[in-house]
Design an enzyme around this catalytic site. Structure first.
Site, mmCIF file in Angstrom:
data_model
loop_
_atom_site.group_PDB
_atom_site.id
_atom_site.type_symbol
_atom_site.label_atom_id
_atom_site.label_comp_id
_atom_site.label_asym_id
_atom_site.label_seq_id
_atom_site.Cartn_x
_atom_site.Cartn_y
_atom_site.Cartn_z
ATOM 1 N N ASN A 15 0.865 -1.185 0.000
ATOM 2 C CA ASN A 15 0.000 0.000 0.000
ATOM 3 C C ASN A 15 0.905 1.239 0.000
ATOM 4 O OD1 ASN A 15 -1.808 2.049 0.539
ATOM 5 N ND2 ASN A 15 -2.329 1.346 2.608
ATOM 6 N N TRP A 16 0.997 1.896 -1.144
ATOM 7 C CA TRP A 16 1.912 3.034 -1.265
ATOM 8 C C TRP A 16 1.371 4.305 -0.617
ATOM 9 C CZ3 TRP A 16 3.960 2.850 -7.078
ATOM 10 C CH2 TRP A 16 4.611 1.624 -7.272
ATOM 11 N N LYS A 17 0.098 4.286 -0.233
ATOM 12 C CA LYS A 17 -0.540 5.471 0.366
ATOM 13 C C LYS A 17 -0.303 6.686 -0.540
ATOM 14 C CE LYS A 17 -0.235 3.274 4.798
ATOM 15 N NZ LYS A 17 -0.352 3.382 6.241
ATOM 16 N N HIS A 101 -9.781 1.074 4.339
ATOM 17 C CA HIS A 101 -8.537 1.196 5.118
ATOM 18 C C HIS A 101 -8.809 2.112 6.316
ATOM 19 C CE1 HIS A 101 -4.504 2.426 6.261
ATOM 20 N NE2 HIS A 101 -4.071 1.336 5.661
ATOM 21 N N GLU A 103 -7.276 4.484 7.544
ATOM 22 C CA GLU A 103 -7.067 5.920 7.278
ATOM 23 C C GLU A 103 -8.263 6.509 6.539
ATOM 24 O OE1 GLU A 103 -3.174 5.489 5.503
ATOM 25 O OE2 GLU A 103 -2.397 4.878 7.459
ATOM 26 N N GLU A 175 -5.850 -5.056 10.301
ATOM 27 C CA GLU A 175 -4.805 -4.085 10.592
ATOM 28 C C GLU A 175 -5.129 -3.356 11.887
ATOM 29 O OE1 GLU A 175 -2.626 -2.733 6.775
ATOM 30 O OE2 GLU A 175 -4.441 -1.566 6.928
ATOM 31 N N GLY A 181 2.088 2.059 10.884
ATOM 32 C CA GLY A 181 3.062 3.138 10.778
ATOM 33 C C GLY A 181 3.717 3.507 12.103
ATOM 34 N N SER A 220 2.958 -2.306 10.390
ATOM 35 C CA SER A 220 4.399 -2.377 10.662
ATOM 36 C C SER A 220 5.035 -3.714 10.267
ATOM 37 C CB SER A 220 4.687 -2.045 12.132
ATOM 38 O OG SER A 220 4.319 -0.700 12.402
ATOM 39 N N GLY A 241 2.628 -1.257 4.344
ATOM 40 C CA GLY A 241 2.685 0.171 4.011
ATOM 41 C C GLY A 241 4.119 0.604 3.799
ATOM 42 N N GLY A 242 4.725 1.185 4.839
ATOM 43 C CA GLY A 242 6.060 1.776 4.741
ATOM 44 C C GLY A 242 7.095 0.889 4.062
HETATM 45 P P1 PGA Z 1 2.527 0.172 7.729
HETATM 46 O O1 PGA Z 1 1.101 0.427 7.038
HETATM 47 O O2 PGA Z 1 3.071 -1.121 7.153
HETATM 48 O O3 PGA Z 1 3.365 1.361 7.338
HETATM 49 O O4 PGA Z 1 2.286 0.071 9.182
HETATM 50 C C1 PGA Z 1 0.199 -0.632 6.780
HETATM 51 C C2 PGA Z 1 -1.065 -0.082 6.156
HETATM 52 O O5 PGA Z 1 -1.512 1.004 6.546
HETATM 53 O O6 PGA Z 1 -1.671 -0.704 5.258
#
Ligand code: PGA
Length: 258
Positions: A15-17, A101, A103, A175, A181, A220, A241-242
């Site tokens: 997930n590149w956000k 998601h 967010e 999640e 994050g 994470s 994500g990251g």
């Molecule tokens: P993260 O994000 O791996 O940076 O914790 C995961 C996500 O939000 O899908």
């Protein structure tokens, strides 16, 4: 790794956000194509921002890496300024979409109801939904994790039931919001407990659905912790994500998951 009944092939999603649009998204896609070329035991998906979808899909054409959107609207078309429909995502080269998601739930008003509508709409359009669920730190500390996750999963199960799609096309991503994050990953036992509860909830609806639905862990995930998470019976992959923003670390996570 022994998996019950129908084989659930591991699925790793990046997930590149709101990172890597346009040119830098294409550069990352080229690197991923190279780094992931030898990986065939897991399904691979990346979710770039909307503006980079078509270009990234073009770069990845003919590779084993598929493309997802990070969100979709549930209507096919209409006066919805700023929104993008499932059909439009398909035309951009996507075959998957994230839905709900945390967010989006937190900052952009996604609710269990809209998540259900988006899952239904994606399935009807032929786009594979990855529907996200997870509790906040307060909810975990209050001991309500499973209540929260069950409520979110029930909305997804209802949507799958109301669609005429065959079972197994929807992926669920657990999640925990406190792990996204933050570097605070859920321990394998903590994650497995919730994954098993989600699978049991799916089984209340249909044994087949519970056996073939892939349930991803997200929050994470890094090359150093992915193998122990992926070794859990009910964890079928990761939403990253990251660590998906770097081709080598994403490839190492994928390698440790097969
Ligand atoms: P993260 O994000 O791996 O940076 O914790 C995961 C996500 O939000 O899908």
């Amino acid at each position: 790794m022994v998996r019950p009944m129908a084989e659930r092939k591991p699925l790793i999603v990046g997930n590149w956000k709101m990172f890597h649009g346009g040119a830098s998204g294409c550069e990352l896609a080229v690197e991923l194509r190279r780094s992931l070329a030898d990986i065939d035991k897991v399904d691979l998906v990346v979710a770039p921002p909307f503006t980079a979808l078509a270009a990234v899909a073009h770069e990845l054409d003919g590779s084993r890496i598929q493309v997802a959107a990070q969100n979709t609207h549930f209507e096919a078309s209409g006066a919805y300024t700023g929104e993008v429909s499932c059909q439009m995502l398909l035309e951009s080269g996507c075959s998957w979409t994230l839905v709900g998601h945390s967010e989006r739930r937190q900052h952009f008003s996604d609710t269990d109801e809209s998540v259900g509508l988006k899952v239904k709409s994606a399935l009807a359009a032929g786009l594979l939904p990855i529907a996200c669920v997870g509790e906040t730190l307060e909810q975990r500390e209050a001991g309500t994790t499973l209540d929260v996750v069950h409520r979110q999963v029930d909305a997804i199960i209802d949507a799958i039931g109301e669609s005429s799609a065959e079972p197994g096309l929807t992926t669920i991503a657990y999640e925990p919001i406190w792990a996204i994050g933050t570097g605070k990953v859920a321990g394998p036992e903590q994650a497995q407990e919730v994954h098993a509860a989600i699978r049991a909830r799916l089984a209340r609806d249909s044994t087949q659905l519970s056996e073939i639905t892939r349930i991803l862990y997200g929050g994470s995930v890094k090359p150093g912790n992915s193998a122990s998470l992926m070794a859990c019976t009910d964890i079928d992959g990761a939403l990253v994500g990251g660590a998906s923003l770097n081709a080598e670390s994403f490839a190492n996570i994928a390698r440790s998951s097969g």
